[in-house]
Each structure stands twice: as C-alpha cells, then as structure tokens.
Write a protein that holds these residues in place. Structure first.
Motif, PDB file in Angstrom:
ATOM      1  N   GLU A 108      -2.335  -5.148  -7.172  1.00 24.47           N
ATOM      2  CA  GLU A 108      -3.473  -6.217  -7.960  1.00 24.47           C
ATOM      3  C   GLU A 108      -3.782  -7.218  -7.044  1.00 24.47           C
ATOM      4  N   THR A 109      -2.611  -7.267  -5.903  1.00 19.86           N
ATOM      5  CA  THR A 109      -2.435  -8.980  -4.870  1.00 19.86           C
ATOM      6  C   THR A 109      -3.714  -8.042  -3.672  1.00 19.86           C
ATOM      7  N   GLU A 110      -2.949  -6.657  -3.473  1.00 19.14           N
ATOM      8  CA  GLU A 110      -3.612  -6.453  -2.727  1.00 19.14           C
ATOM      9  C   GLU A 110      -4.919  -6.137  -2.215  1.00 19.14           C
ATOM     10  N   ALA A 111      -5.544  -5.606  -3.689  1.00 19.55           N
ATOM     11  CA  ALA A 111      -6.671  -5.155  -3.899  1.00 19.55           C
ATOM     12  C   ALA A 111      -7.628  -6.293  -3.678  1.00 19.55           C
ATOM     13  N   THR A 112      -7.661  -7.721  -4.479  1.00 21.64           N
ATOM     14  CA  THR A 112      -8.059  -8.686  -4.228  1.00 21.64           C
ATOM     15  C   THR A 112      -8.013  -9.865  -3.868  1.00 21.64           C
ATOM     16  N   MET A 156       0.840  -1.366  -0.259  1.00 20.57           N
ATOM     17  CA  MET A 156       0.351   0.567   0.317  1.00 20.57           C
ATOM     18  C   MET A 156       1.019   0.934   0.110  1.00 20.57           C
ATOM     19  N   GLU A 157       0.429   1.754  -0.713  1.00 16.85           N
ATOM     20  CA  GLU A 157       1.382   3.567  -1.103  1.00 16.85           C
ATOM     21  C   GLU A 157       0.169   4.885  -1.076  1.00 16.85           C
ATOM     22  N   ARG A 158       1.270   5.698   0.363  1.00 18.29           N
ATOM     23  CA  ARG A 158      -0.079   6.667   0.258  1.00 18.29           C
ATOM     24  C   ARG A 158       0.504   7.688  -1.196  1.00 18.29           C
ATOM     25  N   GLN A 159      -0.468   8.224  -1.495  1.00 18.65           N
ATOM     26  CA  GLN A 159       0.277  10.044  -2.683  1.00 18.65           C
ATOM     27  C   GLN A 159      -0.909  10.300  -1.846  1.00 18.65           C
ATOM     28  N   GLY A 160      -0.586  11.839  -0.876  1.00 16.13           N
ATOM     29  CA  GLY A 160      -1.192  12.719  -0.174  1.00 16.13           C
ATOM     30  C   GLY A 160      -2.588  12.124   0.108  1.00 16.13           C
ATOM     31  N   ASP A 161      -3.781  12.125  -0.506  1.00  9.61           N
ATOM     32  CA  ASP A 161      -5.208  11.659   0.083  1.00  9.61           C
ATOM     33  C   ASP A 161      -5.262  10.671  -0.104  1.00  9.61           C
ATOM     34  N   GLU A 162      -4.351  10.065  -1.424  1.00  7.49           N
ATOM     35  CA  GLU A 162      -4.881   9.010  -2.322  1.00  7.49           C
ATOM     36  C   GLU A 162      -4.283   7.647  -1.859  1.00  7.49           C
TER      37      GLU A 162
END
Length: 50
Positions: free
Chosen positions: A12-16, A1-7
């Motif tokens: 793909e593996t983390e999302a599924t 997981m990576e944060r870029q500002g508010d995003e």
C-alpha cells in the motif's frame, strides 16, 4: 516491490507514494456545508423579499 512472473506486486505504501490525503474529506464536507447554508440563505431571503 515484488515480481511474480509478469506481474508486479506493490504494498500500500509503495502504491500510494506514502502519502494519504486525509484533509480532502474535511474540505469536501466543509464545502458541502457552505453550499447548503448559501442555498438556504438565497431561498429564505428570496421568500422574505417577495
């Protein structure tokens, strides 16, 4: 997981959750085939008995 500002960006593996259901397409295909066979049988038997 990576944060870029508010995003938050996930790969793909983390999302599924690391699981991809490959068997679903086979179940759907087999079910469709069974429905086509069953409806054809009803149609053929109905026309023969008339």
């Amino acid at each position: 997981m990576e944060r870029q500002g508010d995003e938050v960006h996930l790969n793909e593996t983390e999302a599924t959750g690391g699981v991809k259901a490959q068997g679903v397409r086979y179940v759907l295909g087999f079910s469709l085939l069974l429905i086509v066979i069953a409806m054809s049988a009803v149609w053929i038997i109905g026309s023969v008995l008339r």
